[in-house]
Design an enzyme around this catalytic site. Sequence first.
Site, PDB file in Angstrom:
ATOM      1  N   ARG A   1       0.835  -1.199   0.000  1.00 53.26           N
ATOM      2  CA  ARG A   1       0.000   0.000   0.000  1.00 53.26           C
ATOM      3  C   ARG A   1       0.865   1.242   0.000  1.00 53.26           C
ATOM      4  NH1 ARG A   1      -4.919  -1.205   4.363  1.00 53.26           N
ATOM      5  NH2 ARG A   1      -5.674  -3.120   3.387  1.00 53.26           N
TER       6      ARG A   1
ATOM      7  N   SER B   1      -8.133  -1.142   0.480  1.00 57.98           N
ATOM      8  CA  SER B   1      -9.230  -1.371   1.415  1.00 57.98           C
ATOM      9  C   SER B   1      -9.912  -0.051   1.785  1.00 57.98           C
ATOM     10  CB  SER B   1      -8.715  -2.130   2.649  1.00 57.98           C
ATOM     11  OG  SER B   1      -9.773  -2.577   3.453  1.00 57.98           O
TER      12      SER B   1
ATOM     13  N   GLU C   1     -11.946 -11.045  12.308  1.00 57.55           N
ATOM     14  CA  GLU C   1     -11.008 -10.064  12.843  1.00 57.55           C
ATOM     15  C   GLU C   1     -11.769  -8.932  13.515  1.00 57.55           C
ATOM     16  OE1 GLU C   1      -7.244 -10.098   9.891  1.00 57.55           O
ATOM     17  OE2 GLU C   1      -8.998  -9.034   9.116  1.00 57.55           O
TER      18      GLU C   1
END
Length: 550
Positions: A48, A147, A392
Site C-alpha cells: 500500500r 481497502s 477479525e
Amino acid sequence: MATDARAGKPAPYDLLVHVPELMTAYYTLAPDASNPSQRVAFGTSGHRGTSIQCSFNEAHILAICQAISEQRRVAGIDGPLFVGMDTHALSEAARVTAIEVFAANEVEIRLQSGGGYTPTPVISHAILTYNRGRSSGLADGVVITPSHNPPADGGFKYNPPSGGPADTETTRKIEARANELLESGLTAVRGVPLMRALKAETTREYDHITPYVADLERVIDVEVIAAAKLKIGVDPMGGAGLAYWEPIATRYGLDIEVVNKRIDPTFAFMRLDKDGKIRMDCSSPFAMAGLIDLKDRFDIAFGNDPDTDRHGIVTPSVGLLNPNHYLAVAISYLFQNRPGWRDDAAVGKTLVSSSMIDRVAADLPRPLAEVPVGFKWFVDGLLDGSYGFGGEESAGASFLRKDGTVWTTDKDGIILDLLAAEITAKTGRDPGEHYADLEARFGSPVYARSDSPATSVQKAALAKLSPDLVKADELAGESITAKLTHAPANNAPIGGLKVTTENGWFAARPSGTEEIYKLYAESFVGPKHLGQIQEEAQEIIEAAFKAGES
C-alpha cells in the site's frame, strides 16, 4: 487520540484529493529503491502507498506484477489469474499497468466485463470455484485495493490458489524480487502497450457478478429473509460492491434500497472519520454517520468498504453495532443454525478480537482457534472445514457454506451483511438485541485500541519479545494467566505481546509503517479497570523495552 471537531460531518472541498495530480504522480515520479519508505513492502494486506509520496507508482506495480508472474511459474501455477479492483483512483491506473505486464508474460487474466469493479471476496470465490475438483491448471488472483484507506492511497494484493491472502513466505518472495527489479531499473520487466495487451489471447473479460450472486443461497438462508419482507438499507460507500446489490435483490426477491449509488474517486460523499480524514471505514460511527442517520427507516442496514471485504451493521436497537459485538453474535447464531458443519469445526479469531468470543465459543461448546493478526491465518482452516468461522476485530470475517465446505478464504462483507438480515428475519430480533442477550449472560466487556510512540529499535524489540522479559505477575489487580508471543492455535509469532487475566487482557504490536505501537485492551470489569490495564500495560512494555535493549 482526540476526536476532530469535523468528525461525522460531510467532507469539505478542501480535503478532497486532486485526482489529476495523483495520476500524474503515478506515471511520472520514480521511487528511490534505497529509501525504505519507497520500496515494495507487503504487509498483512499487500503493498500500500500513495503516488504523491512515491510509495505507489507505476514502477512499483510493474515490479510487483513481474514478480508475481515469475512466482507463478516457479510454483507451477498456470491457470487463469482473476483480477479485481476497487474504486480508488489509483486502482484504475494500477489495473492498466497489471494488464500490460501480465499479457507480456503470457498470463491468462480474467477481468470484469466492461472494465467494472470486483470486490475482494468475489475474487476469492472465483478462485475457489474454478479450482474445485482440480489438481492442475489452478487459478489464483490479484485485487487492486488499499481497502478502507483514504482516497489518495493505492493497494495491491496477491491471492494464491488457496483463494485467500498469500502466506508470509510467498509475499516475502514477491516483495524481494520486486525490490530487486526496482534496484536494477526495471530492466527485466516485460510489458506490452495496453491496446496489444487487451487484444492478447490470454486477456479475457469475465462476468464475476452472476456466479457469485447465484451461489449466495448456498451460504445464506435467503429464503427466510425474503419471507420476512425485511426492508433493507445498503450503503456500498462508493465501493466495488455497488453493482452486486441490485442483482441480489432481483434474484432473491429482497427489498433492498441502495442509499448511495455514487462512484467518485474523491469519495466526496463521505463523512469524515474520527481524525478528520476521509476514510471509508464501515466500522467507524463517524464515517458511517450518514447511514446511521437513516437507521429507523430500515429493519436492518449495512455498509461496506471500497473492496467490500469489511462490514458495518446498523440496527434499529443500537445503531452501528461494534465490530467485536457483531462477531460474537454471528458466531453464536451460526454455530447453532448450521447443522451441516462439522461437529468439531472451530471458532477462529485473531488474538486482538474480544474475549466475548472466547466465552461464546466455550458455551456452544466449540473449540477456539486464536491466531495472529491477518486473515491469512484462517485460510487453511476454512479450506478444509475445520474452522466454521474466521473473524477479525477490524470488521472482517467469512464462514462456511451451509454444507460445511469452503465459501471464501478472504474476508466477505456481503455475506456478513446478509447474515445480519438472516438473523433478524429468522429470530425476529436484530443483532444489537442479540448482543444485549450475550452481555446479560457473559458480562459487558469494554474494549479500546490506542497508539503510543515507539522508535524503530523499540518496535523491533517488541516484535521479538520473549515472555521471560515480562517480569510482572499481576495486571490491574488480577493474576496474569498467560504471557503470549506466539498464537495459541498455531504457535505462529504474533509480532508482539499479549498478556491475559481472568477478566482482562492487553496486546501490543508495532506498526509496520509508523513510529508507534498499537495497544489493544479489554476489561470485563468496567472502564476504570480498562484504564488500569492500559496504564500498567504501558509500564510492562516500557520495562520489556529496557530489558530487550540491555
